[in-house]
Design a protein around this motif. Structure first.
Motif, PDB file in Angstrom:
ATOM      1  N   ASP A  17       0.877  -1.208  -0.122  1.00  0.00           N
ATOM      2  CA  ASP A  17       0.014   0.095   0.173  1.00  0.00           C
ATOM      3  C   ASP A  17       0.958   1.133  -0.004  1.00  0.00           C
ATOM      4  OD1 ASP A  17       0.030   1.440   2.666  1.00  0.00           O
ATOM      5  OD2 ASP A  17      -0.425  -0.741   3.355  1.00  0.00           O
ATOM      6  N   THR A  18       0.363   2.295  -0.592  1.00  0.00           N
ATOM      7  CA  THR A  18       1.163   3.596  -0.818  1.00  0.00           C
ATOM      8  C   THR A  18       0.713   4.670   0.439  1.00  0.00           C
ATOM      9  OG1 THR A  18      -0.811   4.463  -2.206  1.00  0.00           O
ATOM     10  CG2 THR A  18       1.111   3.210  -3.076  1.00  0.00           C
ATOM     11  N   VAL A  19       0.258   4.292   1.568  1.00  0.00           N
ATOM     12  CA  VAL A  19      -0.246   5.236   2.549  1.00  0.00           C
ATOM     13  C   VAL A  19       0.292   4.986   3.641  1.00  0.00           C
ATOM     14  CG1 VAL A  19      -2.470   5.859   1.057  1.00  0.00           C
ATOM     15  CG2 VAL A  19      -2.331   3.965   3.058  1.00  0.00           C
ATOM     16  N   TRP A  23       4.986   0.884   2.523  1.00  0.00           N
ATOM     17  CA  TRP A  23       5.726   1.334   1.049  1.00  0.00           C
ATOM     18  C   TRP A  23       7.076   1.412   1.357  1.00  0.00           C
ATOM     19  CZ3 TRP A  23       5.080   1.981  -3.707  1.00  0.00           C
ATOM     20  CH2 TRP A  23       6.027   2.852  -4.337  1.00  0.00           C
ATOM     21  N   GLY A  46      -4.358   1.537  -2.698  1.00  0.00           N
ATOM     22  CA  GLY A  46      -4.393   2.314  -1.481  1.00  0.00           C
ATOM     23  C   GLY A  46      -4.723   3.657  -1.914  1.00  0.00           C
ATOM     24  N   ALA A  47      -3.812   4.330  -2.999  1.00  0.00           N
ATOM     25  CA  ALA A  47      -3.785   5.722  -3.479  1.00  0.00           C
ATOM     26  C   ALA A  47      -2.941   5.570  -4.495  1.00  0.00           C
ATOM     27  CB  ALA A  47      -3.467   6.759  -2.307  1.00  0.00           C
ATOM     28  N   ASN A  50       2.666   9.199  -5.402  1.00  0.00           N
ATOM     29  CA  ASN A  50       2.962  10.679  -5.750  1.00  0.00           C
ATOM     30  C   ASN A  50       4.193  10.776  -6.244  1.00  0.00           C
ATOM     31  OD1 ASN A  50       5.245  10.559  -3.475  1.00  0.00           O
ATOM     32  ND2 ASN A  50       3.743  10.621  -1.888  1.00  0.00           N
ATOM     33  N   ARG A 205       2.096   9.324  11.551  1.00  0.00           N
ATOM     34  CA  ARG A 205       0.746   9.795  10.947  1.00  0.00           C
ATOM     35  C   ARG A 205       0.087  10.485  12.129  1.00  0.00           C
ATOM     36  NH1 ARG A 205       1.249   4.356   9.080  1.00  0.00           N
ATOM     37  NH2 ARG A 205      -0.040   3.818  10.936  1.00  0.00           N
ATOM     38  N   GLU A 232       2.093  13.307   8.370  1.00  0.00           N
ATOM     39  CA  GLU A 232       0.754  13.753   7.741  1.00  0.00           C
ATOM     40  C   GLU A 232      -0.223  14.154   8.753  1.00  0.00           C
ATOM     41  OE1 GLU A 232      -1.601  14.575   5.008  1.00  0.00           O
ATOM     42  OE2 GLU A 232      -0.097  13.558   4.195  1.00  0.00           O
ATOM     43  N   PRO A 236      -6.625   9.578   5.369  1.00  0.00           N
ATOM     44  CA  PRO A 236      -6.726   9.241   4.066  1.00  0.00           C
ATOM     45  C   PRO A 236      -8.264   9.287   3.898  1.00  0.00           C
ATOM     46  CG  PRO A 236      -5.261   7.707   5.003  1.00  0.00           C
ATOM     47  CD  PRO A 236      -5.627   8.598   6.180  1.00  0.00           C
TER      48      PRO A 236
END
Length: 373
Positions: A17-19, A23, A46-47, A50, A205, A232, A236
């Motif tokens: 997953d990219t979030v 990753w 996941g998304a 970027n 996060r 972040e 999400p």
């Protein structure tokens, strides 16, 4: 470390997953697997990636990227996406013909794979709720529990970055075929210790209650050093979390975070839940004195190399931080211990352990050290 595994494994299909931290883990592992001539077909969910993530992938020669934005199993109403992602993954298996399928999630373990499967359990909703909320999730998470359990039981092997996380999976979802935990690794060259400056850093996060950044924000006004928060703030699925008593750095690029870590005298993460803690490892490599939540997983990785505080006792957190601010000798001694411990957790060591598991999975029968637990 022992030599290269006897059974050649040349190609993996790996999900990521990219979030979150998966990753970072996936890229670090893939790059280290170049020593074993293993190609990694990386399927992301996941998304969308970027720009920084896309650049990072392009710099790793043995990765072929297959990108999607299907919802992850822990997101709201994910199951149509999970099913669609499963069909996509089976198509990728037919296209790439991997020796092993390496899943960094759970539900897809139950797909009718033609290749042997490894699940790596990085975290889960039920263990998060147990640690953070001290209760089971609401009833609408029951399907998640069933799907995760099915995936774990169907996989040929299951591992995790700590024995603590393996134990949590067993507790919440029942038995599965388990291999020993494999600790994550990070390259020391990315996180050099720099001239230390008088500030306390935390990273992660910000919206995730598990990180317990609220405890640091609560004690920050009592401290003579500033508390800086990198991470972040936007969830999400919507909404933001930020704290007024700390200096907010926002989400930093990896190189920027490494610079802040390099100069930080203290890194604090009074976490309620942290199955491994890649950012803690990065802070240890950067020569920070570590102040961590006193939870089993962080004890497993850092016992003897960090100060531990109960996550629900902000007064204890404040006292430990005040002591480290005052006591230069102890702060520097603790930083030395943290770096010495962090240097054990190398990508080479991680990759060797995974290569051995992949080799076992390609053998007929069940690996000798695998236990049904």
């Amino acid at each position: 470390m022992p030599g290269t595994p006897d059974v050649p494994v040349r190609r993996l299909l790996m999900t990521a997953d990219t979030v979150g931290g998966v990753w970072t883990y996936a890229l670090e592992l893939a790059q280290a697997l170049q020593s074993y001539d293993i190609e990694v077909e990386l399927a992301t969910m996941g998304a969308p990636l970027n720009k920084q993530q896309r650049t990072a992938v392009q710099q790793i020669a043995n990765i072929t990227l297959f990108e999607s934005a299907w919802k992850l199993e822990w997101m709201e109403a994910p199951w149509d996406d999970v099913a669609a992602a499963g069909a996509w993954l089976l198509d990728l298996e037919a296209l790439t013909r991997p020796d092993v399928v390496h899943l960094n999630g759970y539900a897809h373990g139950a797909l009718p794979w033609q290749s042997p499967t490894l699940i790596v359990g990085h975290s889960c909703v039920f263990s998060w709720f147990a640690a953070v909320k001290e209760t089971a999730p609401p009833a609408d998470w029951e399907r998640y529990r069933r799907e995760v359990g099915r995936g774990l039981r169907a996989a040929d092997l299951v591992t995790a970055p700590t024995e603590t996380m393996l134990t949590a999976l067993r507790r919440h979802y029942g038995g599965f075929r388990a291999a020993p935990a494999i600790y994550n690794g990070r390259r020391p060259s990315r996180f050099p210790p720099l001239a230390k400056q008088p500030y306390i850093l935390t990273a992660g996060r910000v919206w995730d209650e598990a990180k317990n950044i609220a405890a640091l924000a609560h004690v920050a006004p009592q401290l003579s050093w500033p508390v800086l928060v990198a991470g972040e703030e936007r969830h999400p699925e919507g909404g933001t979390v930020h704290f007024r008593t700390v200096q907010r750095l926002g989400k930093l690029a990896p190189a920027e975070l490494a610079l802040w870590l390099g100069h930080a005298a203290i890194f604090a993460l009074p976490a309620r839940y942290e199955p491994f803690g890649l950012t803690v490892l990065e802070a240890g490599l950067a020569g920070c004195a570590l102040v961590l939540g006193d939870i089993p997983s962080l004890r497993e990785v850092w016992d003897g190399a960090a100060c531990f505080v109960p996550p629900d006792q902000p007064d204890a957190l404040a006292e430990v931080l005040k002591h480290l601010i005052r006591d230069v000798w102890w702060r520097e001694r603790l930083a030395q211990r943290a770096r010495a411990r962090a240097l054990r957790y190398t990508p080479a060591r991680m990759a060797h352990a995974y290569a051995a598991l992949y080799a076992q999975l390609t053998c007929a029968g069940t690996p000798n050290q695998v236990a049904q637990i």
